[in-house]
Design an enzyme around this catalytic site. Structure first.
Site, PDB file in Angstrom:
ATOM      1  N   SER A 127      48.612  45.157 101.699  1.00 45.54           N
ATOM      2  CA  SER A 127      47.482  44.350 101.214  1.00 45.54           C
ATOM      3  C   SER A 127      46.559  44.036 102.374  1.00 45.54           C
ATOM      4  CB  SER A 127      47.986  43.030 100.635  1.00 45.54           C
ATOM      5  OG  SER A 127      48.410  42.184 101.685  1.00 45.54           O
ATOM      6  N   ASP A 128      45.292  43.778 102.056  1.00 47.00           N
ATOM      7  CA  ASP A 128      44.445  43.148 103.062  1.00 47.00           C
ATOM      8  C   ASP A 128      45.040  41.749 103.298  1.00 47.00           C
ATOM      9  OD1 ASP A 128      42.528  42.450 104.883  1.00 47.00           O
ATOM     10  OD2 ASP A 128      40.832  43.100 103.666  1.00 47.00           O
ATOM     11  N   TRP A 129      44.654  41.167 104.417  1.00 47.84           N
ATOM     12  CA  TRP A 129      45.315  39.921 104.841  1.00 47.84           C
ATOM     13  C   TRP A 129      45.000  38.770 103.870  1.00 47.84           C
ATOM     14  CZ3 TRP A 129      47.040  43.694 107.133  1.00 47.84           C
ATOM     15  CH2 TRP A 129      47.885  43.633 108.227  1.00 47.84           C
ATOM     16  N   GLY A 130      45.983  38.456 103.062  1.00 45.68           N
ATOM     17  CA  GLY A 130      45.804  37.367 102.113  1.00 45.68           C
ATOM     18  C   GLY A 130      45.274  37.820 100.770  1.00 45.68           C
ATOM     19  N   ALA A 131      45.297  39.127 100.503  1.00 44.05           N
ATOM     20  CA  ALA A 131      44.709  39.614  99.245  1.00 44.05           C
ATOM     21  C   ALA A 131      45.661  39.455  98.052  1.00 44.05           C
ATOM     22  CB  ALA A 131      44.304  41.073  99.387  1.00 44.05           C
TER      23      ALA A 131
END
Ligand code: BGC
Length: 752
Positions: A226-230
């Site tokens: 995932s993108d960071w925090g997605a």
């Protein structure tokens, strides 16, 4: 040691599927599983050993800042991308980084896109080929890539929540295309899903994208991260195909997965599959390597930067500077260069070449006197005193070189740009300097395209550097003095006005949605199709020598392929590199095709007076469109004009070829209109005969061009079946679809 997932408890397995720290996966020491390290970013290693963030705010270890993607895109050179990938692998390994978070292959659908400096181009072929070269080289050096941000993450406004509403053909032809190429040709270790929603579904929970398309259609076997925090709902994301949720630690997400499996909402086998993919990353992690030669990498950064800058204009042959008596250098960016964008890709450069110092060094060997005036202050929009001093000095120099560009604060991850013009103080400075200077050269530093309108005609030369990385200052001096030859080409169109851009009305969307209303007509596809003028077209770029392109030959290779050959002759007196650009123009098929689309390219060095024969393959994708009803790529039979262009707006040579195509016929249903049925090779003739005989009975003729026929042709077939009260039979019609094109009027016998 290879870890055996079967020996792990459910909790241990779930813990492997979220980060163990901000930049690392989870270790399970009791099972002999180590953590691996992931770090930004595309053009340099941003290894944070102390303090962590994904906005580029905290300190990171020194690393070479290579030209960012905006510059690499303009190189049009896979070797540039590959050299960066190979060098980054060495630096990453020395810093203990196993996965580097890049490249970014999103498409620049608007010049306002806040992260355009991290992306290559408005064209998916150019983006995809450069990224493929980068990933192959990075991974050959032992470090995994993370192709991002999957998908349709083309703006920063509301990037965490916005829904990119994109029709299927546009997704396939434009926004997924570069991802598809990298995935299928380079096998990146990871693919990073984006924050945004795609057609309403968060990318991290988008089963269609992460599983059906990525794995099912493209055969991807790596890990989706995932993108960071997605990730919002961990179990949903896992079921959709997301293997590793970053960052960590993620006790909450781990528990959510355990609960989902225990309660039967998620199959444990889904956890096992994701664990295997994460463990494959751990197993493939390289050993740390010795520190690379950072001096050599700096020299490489300088050499590659020179390949990327684009000479937009060079009137009166003002460049290269030919031993002028005096040069006045103007502009803050000559002493404090802009060479990268802000945010998560921000690299702590090992050193930064200052343009003014390198200009002075080149000038010293030529007996040229150099003076400097700051001209503007990016923190003080008025700056009248600085401007006036520069203008006073400008009248006395033989050549004035103005370093202008976008202030750093205007270009960063997290927000989009609001304008494409340079700051007013710089525009005014350029105009006033040019009014008094004998010769004016403007060197630009900007991550996204800037408008040249207000001052373009006032100056003699424009060298567009975009953001060139830490060696950019020296590279610019090399280019100005002709120690290097400019060979970059625009990877995105420079429009006259923001209002002319295809996304003017839809970017960045409203009320949570951005509608990709331009469809496939992104960038030059739009301008070419509506025949709208631009300031500089996609593919434009000048050099210091002249070329002739001749003897174009196109050969058809099978039903849906071709190759093209041309001769490139350097007719000037300096060595240089030329970018051969091949476009395809067609209206074949049932969909609106762009006026032309890039189909192949290559960059070749040609010595003065020498010629080289260049051959480029055009695979079936060069001719295909995405057919929505058939859900596949189709090359329709038809005429394809293969064009060799100086750029996207200037065709040098063209040759039309006929391709048989795939022979794929869209299946007709009774909802299709009568015209489509009549055009069908097998069903059309008997249907025509049937309609003709029905009309003859009522005393009229079948006149193809008549108004009556035109009206009938646009009606859905099943409506006609009803209107004729069974005189034409639906089953009979459907049975004709598989018949040979010569069979005719068998219905006459059964129904008359
Ligand atoms: C960015 C990614 C980046 C990640 C880690 C996110 O905000 O969108 O591109 O790789 O942070 O820094």
């Amino acid at each position: 040691m290879k870890a055996d997932p079967n020996t792990l408890s459910l909790r241990q397995k779930a813990s492997l599927l979220t980060g163990g720290g901000f930049w690392s996966t989870t270790a399970v020491p009791e099972a002999g599983i180590d953590a691996i390290v992931l770090s930004d970013g595309p053009h340099g290693v941003r290894r944070q050993k102390h303090g962590t963030d994904h906005l580029g705010l905290e300190h990171s270890e020194p690393a070479t800042c290579f030209p960012p993607a905006v510059a690499v895109g303009s190189s049009w050179d896979e070797e540039v991308a590959a050299k960066i990938g190979a060098a980054l692998a060495k630096e990453a390994r020395a810093l203990g980084v196993d996965i580097l978070l890049g490249p970014g292959v999103n498409i620049k659908r608007s010049p306002l896109g806040g992260r355009n400096f991290e992306y290559y181009s408005e064209d998916p072929l150019l983006s995809g080929r450069l990224a493929t070269a980068y990933v192959k080289a990075l991974q050959a050096g032992g470090v995994g890539a993370s192709v991002k941000h999957f998908a349709a993450n083309d703006q920063e406004t509301d990037r965490m929540v916005i829904s990119a509403d994109v029709d299927e053909r546009t997704l396939r032809e434009i926004h997924l295309s570069a991802f598809e190429r990298v995935v299928t040709e380079a096998g990146p270790a990871t693919v990073m899903c984006s924050y945004n929603r795609v057609n309403g579904v968060p990318a991290s929970e988008n089963r269609r994208l992460l599983t059906d398309v990525l794995r099912g259609e493209w055969g991807y076997t790596g890990a989706v991260i995932s993108d960071w925090g997605a990730v919002r709902a961990r179990p949903t994301a896992l079921s959709a195909g997301l293997d590793l949720s970053m960052p960590g630690p993620g006790e909450y997400a781990t528990q959510a997965l355990v609960d989902a499996v225990t309660s039967g909402r998620v199959e444990e086998s889904a956890v096992d599959r994701a664990v295997e993919r994460v463990l494959a990353l751990v197993d493939a992690a390289p050993h740390e390597a010795a520190a690379p030669d950072l001096d050599a990498h700096h020299a490489l950064a300088r050499e590659l930067a020179a390949e990327c800058a684009v000479l937009l204009k060079n009137a009166r042959g003002v460049l290269p500077l030919d031993r002028p008596a005096s040069v006045l250098v103007v502009g803050e960016f000559a002493t404090a260069p802009r060479y990268q964008g802000g945010g998560s890709s921000h690299v702590n450069a090992t050193r930064v070449d200052v343009p003014l110092e390198f200009i002075e060094a080149h000038a010293a060997t030529r007996g040229t006197r150099v003076t400097y005036a700051r001209g503007f202050d990016t923190r003080d929009e008025d700056g009248a005193a600085l401007r006036e001093a520069a203008v006073r000095a400008a009248g006395e120099a033989e050549v004035v070189v103005v370093f202008a560009g976008n202030p750093e604060a205007e270009e960063s991850e997290g927000f989009d740009r609001e304008r494409i013009e340079l700051p007013p103080s710089q525009v005014r400075l350029i105009k006033e300097v040019a009014a008094v200077a004998a010769r004016t050269v403007v060197v630009l530093a900007n991550g996204g395209v800037v408008s040249l309108e207000e001052w373009h005609d006032d100056v003699d030369a424009i060298l567009e550097g975009f953001l060139l990385g830490q060696g950019g200052g020296a590279a610019i001096a090399d280019l100005l003095f002709g120690e290097a030859d400019p060979s970059g080409r625009l990877a995105e169109t420079i429009p006259h006005r923001l209002q002319d851009t295809p996304t003017y009305l839809s970017f960045p969307g409203e009320q949570g949605h951005v509608r990709y209303s331009e469809g496939v007509m992104v960038g030059y596809r739009h301008y070419g199709t509506i025949d709208a003028p631009v300031r500089y077209p996609f593919g434009h770029g000048l050099g210091y020598t002249e070329y002739e392109v001749s003897d174009m030959r196109v050969r058809v290779d099978g039903p849906a392929g071709a190759s093209v050959e041309v001769t490139v002759t350097n007719t000037g007196v300096r060595s240089g590199k030329y970018v051969v650009q091949v476009y395809v123009s067609t209206q074949a098929g049932p969909v609106r095709r762009p006026e032309r689309a890039l189909a192949a390219f290559t960059k070749v060095r040609v010595e003065p007076g020498r010629a080289t024969r260049v051959r480029l393959e055009l695979d079936r994708r060069a001719f295909a469109y995405w057919d929505v009803p058939l859900a596949r790529w189709v090359v329709p039979e038809g005429t394809y004009v293969v064009q060799v262009g100086e750029n996207a707006a200037t065709v040098l040579h063209e040759q039309a070829v006929h391709l048989e195509g795939d022979g794929v016929e869209p299946p007709l249903s009774l909802q299709a209109n009568v015209g489509e049925w009549l055009a069908h090779p097998a069903a059309g003739p008997p249907l025509r005969a049937r309609i003709g005989s029905l009309m003859a009975r009522s005393g009229s003729d079948l006149d193809d061009d008549g108004d009556e026929m035109r009206t009938v042709a646009s009606m859905p077939m099943n409506q006609i079946l009803n209107l004729t009260g069974g005189a034409i039979d639906g089953d009979w019609l459907l049975s004709l679809l598989g018949a040979s094109p010569t069979s005719t009027d068998e219905q006459e016998g059964t129904h008359s």
